[in-house]
Design a protein around this motif. Sequence first.
Motif, PDB file in Angstrom:
ATOM      1  N   ALA A  41      55.405  10.912  25.206  1.00 16.23           N
ATOM      2  CA  ALA A  41      55.749  11.973  26.153  1.00 16.23           C
ATOM      3  C   ALA A  41      54.584  12.950  26.208  1.00 16.23           C
ATOM      4  O   ALA A  41      53.966  13.255  25.185  1.00 16.23           O
ATOM      5  CB  ALA A  41      57.025  12.687  25.708  1.00 16.23           C
ATOM      6  N   VAL A  42      54.293  13.439  27.405  1.00 15.22           N
ATOM      7  CA  VAL A  42      53.155  14.339  27.595  1.00 15.22           C
ATOM      8  C   VAL A  42      53.646  15.631  28.244  1.00 15.22           C
ATOM      9  O   VAL A  42      54.265  15.594  29.315  1.00 15.22           O
ATOM     10  CB  VAL A  42      52.066  13.700  28.479  1.00 15.22           C
ATOM     11  CG1 VAL A  42      50.864  14.650  28.604  1.00 15.22           C
ATOM     12  CG2 VAL A  42      51.621  12.360  27.915  1.00 15.22           C
ATOM     13  N   GLY A  43      53.375  16.751  27.577  1.00 13.58           N
ATOM     14  CA  GLY A  43      53.690  18.062  28.127  1.00 13.58           C
ATOM     15  C   GLY A  43      52.418  18.825  28.420  1.00 13.58           C
ATOM     16  O   GLY A  43      51.440  18.739  27.663  1.00 13.58           O
ATOM     17  N   VAL A  44      52.401  19.564  29.504  1.00 15.01           N
ATOM     18  CA  VAL A  44      51.203  20.264  29.979  1.00 15.01           C
ATOM     19  C   VAL A  44      51.491  21.755  30.108  1.00 15.01           C
ATOM     20  O   VAL A  44      52.531  22.147  30.650  1.00 15.01           O
ATOM     21  CB  VAL A  44      50.736  19.705  31.342  1.00 15.01           C
ATOM     22  CG1 VAL A  44      49.488  20.445  31.823  1.00 15.01           C
ATOM     23  CG2 VAL A  44      50.482  18.204  31.260  1.00 15.01           C
ATOM     24  N   MET A  46      47.442  16.604  35.411  1.00 16.09           N
ATOM     25  CA  MET A  46      48.371  15.489  35.600  1.00 16.09           C
ATOM     26  C   MET A  46      47.633  14.152  35.617  1.00 16.09           C
ATOM     27  O   MET A  46      48.166  13.137  35.160  1.00 16.09           O
ATOM     28  CB  MET A  46      49.157  15.681  36.899  1.00 16.09           C
ATOM     29  CG  MET A  46      50.055  16.910  36.892  1.00 16.09           C
ATOM     30  SD  MET A  46      51.150  16.993  35.447  1.00 16.09           S
ATOM     31  CE  MET A  46      52.233  15.599  35.793  1.00 16.09           C
ATOM     32  N   ARG A  47      46.401  14.142  36.149  1.00 15.85           N
ATOM     33  CA  ARG A  47      45.619  12.904  36.093  1.00 15.85           C
ATOM     34  C   ARG A  47      45.284  12.546  34.649  1.00 15.85           C
ATOM     35  O   ARG A  47      45.301  11.368  34.278  1.00 15.85           O
ATOM     36  CB  ARG A  47      44.349  13.059  36.927  1.00 15.85           C
ATOM     37  CG  ARG A  47      44.552  12.717  38.399  1.00 15.85           C
ATOM     38  CD  ARG A  47      43.228  12.611  39.125  1.00 15.85           C
ATOM     39  NE  ARG A  47      42.665  13.928  39.369  1.00 15.85           N
ATOM     40  CZ  ARG A  47      42.925  14.643  40.444  1.00 15.85           C
ATOM     41  NH1 ARG A  47      43.742  14.171  41.376  1.00 15.85           N
ATOM     42  NH2 ARG A  47      42.378  15.826  40.611  1.00 15.85           N
ATOM     43  N   ALA A  48      44.976  13.563  33.841  1.00 11.57           N
ATOM     44  CA  ALA A  48      44.723  13.312  32.426  1.00 11.57           C
ATOM     45  C   ALA A  48      45.967  12.735  31.755  1.00 11.57           C
ATOM     46  O   ALA A  48      45.890  11.802  30.945  1.00 11.57           O
ATOM     47  CB  ALA A  48      44.290  14.601  31.741  1.00 11.57           C
ATOM     48  N   ALA A  49      47.130  13.294  32.074  1.00 10.05           N
ATOM     49  CA  ALA A  49      48.387  12.782  31.515  1.00 10.05           C
ATOM     50  C   ALA A  49      48.620  11.346  31.951  1.00 10.05           C
ATOM     51  O   ALA A  49      49.047  10.497  31.139  1.00 10.05           O
ATOM     52  CB  ALA A  49      49.550  13.672  31.944  1.00 10.05           C
ATOM     53  N   ASP A  50      48.337  11.033  33.208  1.00  9.05           N
ATOM     54  CA  ASP A  50      48.526   9.666  33.705  1.00  9.05           C
ATOM     55  C   ASP A  50      47.585   8.699  32.985  1.00  9.05           C
ATOM     56  O   ASP A  50      47.969   7.566  32.667  1.00  9.05           O
ATOM     57  CB  ASP A  50      48.284   9.606  35.208  1.00  9.05           C
ATOM     58  CG  ASP A  50      49.370  10.320  35.999  1.00  9.05           C
ATOM     59  OD1 ASP A  50      50.472  10.512  35.441  1.00  9.05           O
ATOM     60  OD2 ASP A  50      49.118  10.696  37.160  1.00  9.05           O
ATOM     61  N   ARG A  51      46.340   9.126  32.724  1.00  8.80           N
ATOM     62  CA  ARG A  51      45.404   8.260  32.003  1.00  8.80           C
ATOM     63  C   ARG A  51      45.915   7.967  30.601  1.00  8.80           C
ATOM     64  O   ARG A  51      45.814   6.833  30.114  1.00  8.80           O
ATOM     65  CB  ARG A  51      44.026   8.921  31.931  1.00  8.80           C
ATOM     66  CG  ARG A  51      43.252   8.926  33.230  1.00  8.80           C
ATOM     67  CD  ARG A  51      41.774   9.228  32.976  1.00  8.80           C
ATOM     68  NE  ARG A  51      41.573  10.462  32.257  1.00  8.80           N
ATOM     69  CZ  ARG A  51      41.446  11.658  32.827  1.00  8.80           C
ATOM     70  NH1 ARG A  51      41.528  11.753  34.157  1.00  8.80           N
ATOM     71  NH2 ARG A  51      41.248  12.740  32.103  1.00  8.80           N
ATOM     72  N   HIS A  92      41.344  25.698  31.907  1.00 10.31           N
ATOM     73  CA  HIS A  92      41.702  24.593  31.024  1.00 10.31           C
ATOM     74  C   HIS A  92      43.217  24.417  30.985  1.00 10.31           C
ATOM     75  O   HIS A  92      43.964  25.299  31.403  1.00 10.31           O
ATOM     76  CB  HIS A  92      41.191  24.848  29.604  1.00 10.31           C
ATOM     77  CG  HIS A  92      39.696  24.949  29.497  1.00 10.31           C
ATOM     78  ND1 HIS A  92      39.012  26.096  29.833  1.00 10.31           N
ATOM     79  CD2 HIS A  92      38.765  24.043  29.097  1.00 10.31           C
ATOM     80  CE1 HIS A  92      37.712  25.901  29.639  1.00 10.31           C
ATOM     81  NE2 HIS A  92      37.544  24.666  29.194  1.00 10.31           N
ATOM     82  N   ALA A  93      43.614  23.270  30.465  1.00 13.50           N
ATOM     83  CA  ALA A  93      45.032  22.992  30.239  1.00 13.50           C
ATOM     84  C   ALA A  93      45.204  22.454  28.833  1.00 13.50           C
ATOM     85  O   ALA A  93      44.312  21.787  28.293  1.00 13.50           O
ATOM     86  CB  ALA A  93      45.567  21.992  31.257  1.00 13.50           C
ATOM     87  N   VAL A  94      46.326  22.760  28.230  1.00 15.33           N
ATOM     88  CA  VAL A  94      46.674  22.246  26.908  1.00 15.33           C
ATOM     89  C   VAL A  94      47.736  21.166  27.082  1.00 15.33           C
ATOM     90  O   VAL A  94      48.757  21.397  27.733  1.00 15.33           O
ATOM     91  CB  VAL A  94      47.199  23.368  26.000  1.00 15.33           C
ATOM     92  CG1 VAL A  94      47.654  22.800  24.660  1.00 15.33           C
ATOM     93  CG2 VAL A  94      46.139  24.432  25.799  1.00 15.33           C
ATOM     94  N   LEU A  95      47.463  19.995  26.523  1.00 19.17           N
ATOM     95  CA  LEU A  95      48.408  18.876  26.588  1.00 19.17           C
ATOM     96  C   LEU A  95      48.922  18.580  25.188  1.00 19.17           C
ATOM     97  O   LEU A  95      48.147  18.604  24.215  1.00 19.17           O
ATOM     98  CB  LEU A  95      47.745  17.616  27.150  1.00 19.17           C
ATOM     99  CG  LEU A  95      47.626  17.464  28.678  1.00 19.17           C
ATOM    100  CD1 LEU A  95      46.714  18.538  29.254  1.00 19.17           C
ATOM    101  CD2 LEU A  95      47.099  16.077  29.035  1.00 19.17           C
ATOM    102  N   VAL A  96      50.192  18.329  25.068  1.00 16.96           N
ATOM    103  CA  VAL A  96      50.786  17.853  23.814  1.00 16.96           C
ATOM    104  C   VAL A  96      51.334  16.454  24.060  1.00 16.96           C
ATOM    105  O   VAL A  96      52.102  16.239  25.003  1.00 16.96           O
ATOM    106  CB  VAL A  96      51.898  18.799  23.319  1.00 16.96           C
ATOM    107  CG1 VAL A  96      52.707  18.138  22.208  1.00 16.96           C
ATOM    108  CG2 VAL A  96      51.294  20.102  22.816  1.00 16.96           C
ATOM    109  N   ALA A 127      55.473  12.847  32.639  1.00 15.49           N
ATOM    110  CA  ALA A 127      54.742  14.044  32.215  1.00 15.49           C
ATOM    111  C   ALA A 127      55.309  15.276  32.902  1.00 15.49           C
ATOM    112  O   ALA A 127      55.648  15.243  34.084  1.00 15.49           O
ATOM    113  CB  ALA A 127      53.260  13.884  32.538  1.00 15.49           C
ATOM    114  N   GLU A 128      55.420  16.361  32.133  1.00 13.73           N
ATOM    115  CA  GLU A 128      56.003  17.589  32.670  1.00 13.73           C
ATOM    116  C   GLU A 128      55.046  18.752  32.464  1.00 13.73           C
ATOM    117  O   GLU A 128      54.343  18.836  31.452  1.00 13.73           O
ATOM    118  CB  GLU A 128      57.333  17.907  31.972  1.00 13.73           C
ATOM    119  CG  GLU A 128      58.441  16.908  32.241  1.00 13.73           C
ATOM    120  CD  GLU A 128      59.045  17.069  33.635  1.00 13.73           C
ATOM    121  OE1 GLU A 128      58.720  18.058  34.306  1.00 13.73           O
ATOM    122  OE2 GLU A 128      59.844  16.207  34.033  1.00 13.73           O
ATOM    123  N   VAL A 129      55.033  19.665  33.439  1.00 13.80           N
ATOM    124  CA  VAL A 129      54.240  20.884  33.361  1.00 13.80           C
ATOM    125  C   VAL A 129      55.170  22.036  32.994  1.00 13.80           C
ATOM    126  O   VAL A 129      56.276  22.152  33.532  1.00 13.80           O
ATOM    127  CB  VAL A 129      53.527  21.184  34.698  1.00 13.80           C
ATOM    128  CG1 VAL A 129      52.725  22.472  34.601  1.00 13.80           C
ATOM    129  CG2 VAL A 129      52.625  20.023  35.086  1.00 13.80           C
TER     130      VAL A 129
END
Length: 582
Positions: free
Chosen positions: A270-273, A244-249, A179-183, A302-304
Amino acid sequence: MATAASPRPRAAAELGPAKHLAEDSTLLDALPIAAAVISQDPAGILHLGAHNRNFEAAIEQSTVPGFSKLTETCLRAGLLHDHLQGWFDGQKSDELDFRDGSGIDARYYRLRLAKLPALVSGNRRLLLTVIDRTVEERAERSLREEMLRDSLTGLPNRLAFTEMIEAAALDKGDGKGGHAVLVVDLSRFSRINESMGSLAGDELLITFARRLISALRAGDRLARTGGNEFGIIVSLRRGVADAMRAADRILETVSSPFRLSELEIRVECAVGVALMTGTSEAEELFRNAQFACKQAKASGRAEVYEQSQASAARRRFSIETELRRALDSDQLDLAYQPLIDLRSGEVSGFEALARWVHPDRGEISPNEFIPVAEESGLILSLGRWAMHRAAASLAQWDEQAGHKLPISVAVNLSAIQVARDDVAAVVDDALRAANIGGERLSLELTESCIVQDPGRATRVFDALKSLDTTLAMDDFGTGYSSLAYLQRLPIDVLKIDRSFVSALMVDPDSVAIVRAVLSLAEALSMKTTAEGIETRELAATLAALGCDQGQGFFYARPLKADAALDYWRSRRRGVEAVAPRR
């Protein structure tokens, strides 16, 4: 509870089966809660003995086979059987929480076990009391659900999101990709809240949350983790690419304007991963995603999360703490790099440069601690200290020489100092404390000082000129200021950036730029200083082109105060030695 069945006129071993069952039933009927006596024969088989009416009612309500097994002679299976057998063997606790049923109709019990005297047959016994905790449990669950839910959006809140991360860490998912956590941070929210009111702000948050939900896949989970911050957990099949696809959506979903009342407002986010690993704690993962989100605000994409970036951020924070202590304990020093008159070869002055030798870390580069000072606001204290120290050095050199020396010292001013501090008052205090004139100080400012607030910059420049100081435009040619400011502001010196000087001998474009700066300065009656002179050829070329001053490692590296005065003396003696006699 356990002692209620114990008081008896004679030992249990002296009673027959009918007698002890009758007495047990009488005592159990006096208890206001469900209770029963369980015995274990020498063969290890469990038997249900006497029980009261409340226990019978509990049996009738039971839906779980393990609980209804209590009505059977032999308790051979189920959770209760295992616990009771273990209790007789001294391996289980005296309490057991038990759920009967599932869903909203489930009932919750707490079973308590207490030892009773053994029978003459050798059967060991215990008193089982059953406390119905259904009302209490349902109230706790309802309160917990309320505590874990955001009242505005109805989404899980910050606390619930942490638990969601912990649950996701245990669930590898069908794709085994983790999984990934996005803020997700909603930009400009405070401005909308201030200009349109809190109701409009709440409406925007609700609409924004709905947009986020529409961007999620089945299985992704969303929470509101702060005022204008949302957290998302996404399952991964193809690693970071899915994140990153989730962030783009998300970015695409919120790109269309939001309609609030009669206005259409375009917002950004802004999206952080942060990728979930086997060793990551929930709080750490969330902080990592927040850190990446902060990076995303600066980069515009978006940044990882990268460990190296976080380590650098922690080092900057550590340096901020240490720099504050260093300023309080006077651990910093100034070094002085000579400014050479390219025509005469004499030292016309020095540029004061802050130096920091940490007692444990050793020398810390200005390229590292100056940006930290600017970001934290410590640049104000650092700037005041440098101004006073530079002025004091000039006064000390005059005292050692026995007369006023024909040299000045250049001190750098940050754009933050110009914007936040009373720079003119700081300079005036330093001049008065050292008892020197303003002509002995040259103040170097970058073009960003002008761009940020031209009006304030003009007032600051005028105030500094009223003190007779010299104003130099540092790193000229690398910023974005209008050339009109050069004509309008009282600038005395243009400093040619080292990037142009170092390429002067190999790059025709750099030659053209340097020539243009020199011509511009001549037209505006300004002097010029070239930075980064490292060879004799560069010095000769710049002198031939008409540059007034130069500095660089060809002449000298930054020197301590006493060494700087010695360098001035030796350079002056050398120039006098080669000067033609009249």
